[in-house]
Design an enzyme around this catalytic site. Structure first.
Site, PDB file in Angstrom:
ATOM      1  N   ASN A   1       0.929  -1.143  -0.034  1.00 53.44           N
ATOM      2  CA  ASN A   1      -0.092   0.075   0.114  1.00 53.44           C
ATOM      3  C   ASN A   1       0.856   1.263  -0.007  1.00 53.44           C
ATOM      4  O   ASN A   1       1.409   1.465   1.140  1.00 53.44           O
ATOM      5  CB  ASN A   1      -0.963  -0.071   1.091  1.00 53.44           C
ATOM      6  CG  ASN A   1      -1.657   1.249   1.477  1.00 53.44           C
ATOM      7  OD1 ASN A   1      -1.897   1.847   0.741  1.00 53.44           O
ATOM      8  ND2 ASN A   1      -2.257   1.502   2.685  1.00 53.44           N
TER       9      ASN A   1
ATOM     10  N   LYS B   1       0.063   4.300  -0.286  1.00 50.83           N
ATOM     11  CA  LYS B   1      -0.347   5.794   0.441  1.00 50.83           C
ATOM     12  C   LYS B   1      -0.187   6.738  -0.560  1.00 50.83           C
ATOM     13  O   LYS B   1      -0.172   6.629  -1.827  1.00 50.83           O
ATOM     14  CB  LYS B   1       0.113   5.646   1.997  1.00 50.83           C
ATOM     15  CG  LYS B   1      -0.119   4.432   2.733  1.00 50.83           C
ATOM     16  CD  LYS B   1       0.431   4.557   4.312  1.00 50.83           C
ATOM     17  CE  LYS B   1       0.195   3.334   4.806  1.00 50.83           C
ATOM     18  NZ  LYS B   1       0.173   3.385   6.253  1.00 50.83           N
TER      19      LYS B   1
ATOM     20  N   HIS C   1      -9.487   1.594   5.234  1.00 49.10           N
ATOM     21  CA  HIS C   1      -8.234   1.702   5.870  1.00 49.10           C
ATOM     22  C   HIS C   1      -8.122   2.647   7.173  1.00 49.10           C
ATOM     23  O   HIS C   1      -9.030   3.701   6.819  1.00 49.10           O
ATOM     24  CB  HIS C   1      -7.094   2.036   4.829  1.00 49.10           C
ATOM     25  CG  HIS C   1      -5.765   2.222   5.380  1.00 49.10           C
ATOM     26  ND1 HIS C   1      -5.393   2.962   6.423  1.00 49.10           N
ATOM     27  CD2 HIS C   1      -4.675   1.131   5.440  1.00 49.10           C
ATOM     28  CE1 HIS C   1      -4.095   2.605   6.693  1.00 49.10           C
ATOM     29  NE2 HIS C   1      -3.614   1.729   6.158  1.00 49.10           N
TER      30      HIS C   1
ATOM     31  N   GLU D   1      -6.600   5.085   7.971  1.00 44.51           N
ATOM     32  CA  GLU D   1      -6.252   6.503   7.476  1.00 44.51           C
ATOM     33  C   GLU D   1      -7.312   7.069   7.022  1.00 44.51           C
ATOM     34  O   GLU D   1      -7.530   8.293   6.986  1.00 44.51           O
ATOM     35  CB  GLU D   1      -5.002   6.423   6.758  1.00 44.51           C
ATOM     36  CG  GLU D   1      -3.666   6.296   7.864  1.00 44.51           C
ATOM     37  CD  GLU D   1      -2.574   5.689   7.135  1.00 44.51           C
ATOM     38  OE1 GLU D   1      -2.517   5.600   5.638  1.00 44.51           O
ATOM     39  OE2 GLU D   1      -1.920   5.097   7.697  1.00 44.51           O
TER      40      GLU D   1
ATOM     41  N   GLU E   1      -5.352  -4.469  10.769  1.00 40.83           N
ATOM     42  CA  GLU E   1      -4.271  -3.643  11.081  1.00 40.83           C
ATOM     43  C   GLU E   1      -4.501  -2.787  12.377  1.00 40.83           C
ATOM     44  O   GLU E   1      -5.325  -1.816  12.358  1.00 40.83           O
ATOM     45  CB  GLU E   1      -4.068  -2.691   9.906  1.00 40.83           C
ATOM     46  CG  GLU E   1      -4.039  -3.200   8.254  1.00 40.83           C
ATOM     47  CD  GLU E   1      -3.503  -2.338   7.478  1.00 40.83           C
ATOM     48  OE1 GLU E   1      -2.272  -2.415   7.060  1.00 40.83           O
ATOM     49  OE2 GLU E   1      -4.187  -1.201   7.216  1.00 40.83           O
TER      50      GLU E   1
ATOM     51  N   GLY F   1       2.847   2.092  10.753  1.00 40.22           N
ATOM     52  CA  GLY F   1       3.912   3.201  10.464  1.00 40.22           C
ATOM     53  C   GLY F   1       4.804   3.483  11.929  1.00 40.22           C
ATOM     54  O   GLY F   1       5.464   4.518  12.023  1.00 40.22           O
TER      55      GLY F   1
ATOM     56  N   SER G   1       3.458  -2.121  10.242  1.00 40.74           N
ATOM     57  CA  SER G   1       4.978  -2.336  10.526  1.00 40.74           C
ATOM     58  C   SER G   1       5.462  -3.678  10.106  1.00 40.74           C
ATOM     59  O   SER G   1       6.444  -4.106  10.970  1.00 40.74           O
ATOM     60  CB  SER G   1       5.263  -1.949  11.899  1.00 40.74           C
ATOM     61  OG  SER G   1       5.131  -0.497  12.038  1.00 40.74           O
TER      62      SER G   1
END
Ligand code: PGA
Length: 254
Positions: free
Chosen positions: A10, A12, A93, A95, A165, A171, A211
């Site tokens: 991904n 992003k 996601h 985010e 996730e 991250g 991660s």
């Protein structure tokens, strides 16, 4: 781990045409690594270009709108990403949920639009650190998926993947323990079987994300019920992404 692990990058909001060489390198290696299904989700602007470069890997989008077309400035529909060459879309996601206020119902509506456009789905879920520390992670994630997944999907085993996730692992360099991942994936599997039936629900791949790096991929991928990985930062170079793909290949050989 599933018979054929699914390793998805991904990107992003990263990548200009200068990064096409990374996609090409990933694709060329994937051609020799047939035991693993490899895919990339670049930003919208690169979908077509990566699609043209790629002979082996799957290409996907990171989001789509729930409507097929219309006056939605700045949005992109499922049919548009399919037209550009995408075969799947990542939906829900964290985010998108946190940064754009997407609700479970929004994700479910987008999933329906994506299926209508012929796309496969990777539906994401995950809990905050506060929720995990309060002991509510499994209840939170299963409720999130109850609200986000389509009620029915033809060939769900083929067309759907779920990515677990934990938000606090994305991250950050932190990963969940294998015990926590295994517990969560078992709960997700039970939900998928209840929703789509034993046969199809058993085939849906459940990915871990947060991660994932070359040096922890083997441990995570060997965890009970982990069928692959959704990889952010470590998917941005062919070298690190292929390190994760190779961990999956080695495990198939082991
Ligand atoms: P990360 O991102 O690998 O950089 O933690 C994973 C994701 O958000 O899909």
């Amino acid at each position: 781990m599933a018979l054929r692990p699914y390793i998805v990058g991904n990107w992003k909001m990263n990548g200009t045409r200068a990064m096409l060489s990374e996609a090409r390198a990933i694709d060329r290696s994937a051609q020799r690594l047939m035991k693993v299904e490899v895919a990339l989700a670049p930003p919208f602007t690169l979908i077509h270009a990566v699609h043209r470069e790629a002979e082996q890997i799957g290409i996907g989008a990171q989001d789509c709108h729930a409507k097929a077309d219309g006056a939605f400035t700045g949005d992109v529909s499922a049919a548009m990403v399919a037209d550009a060459g995408a075969k799947f879309v990542i939906l829900g996601h964290s985010e998108r949920r946190e940064g754009h206020g997407e609700t479970d119902a929004d994700v479910q509506a987008k999933a329906a639009a994506a299926l209508d456009a012929g796309l496969k789905l990777i539906v994401c879920c995950g809990e905050t650190l506060a929720t995990r520390e309060a002991g509510g992670a499994v209840a939170h994630v299963t409720a999130q998926l109850e609200g986000s997944l389509p009620d029915t999907i033809d060939n769900a085993g083929e067309r759907l993947a779920v990515a677990y996730e934990p938000i606090w692992a994305i991250g950050t360099g932190r990963t969940a323990t294998v015990e926590d991942v295994a517990e969560m994936h078992r709960a997700i599997r039970a939900l998928l079987i209840a929703r789509y039936g034993e046969e199809e629900g058993s085939l849906v791949r459940i990915l871990y994300g947060g991660s994932v790096k070359p040096d922890n991929a083997r441990e995570l991928l060997s965890t009970d019920e982990v069928g692959g990985a959704l990889v952010g930062g470590a998917s941005l170079t062919a070298e690190s992404f292929l390190g994760i793909v190779m961990a999956a290949v080695d495990m198939q050989d082991a």
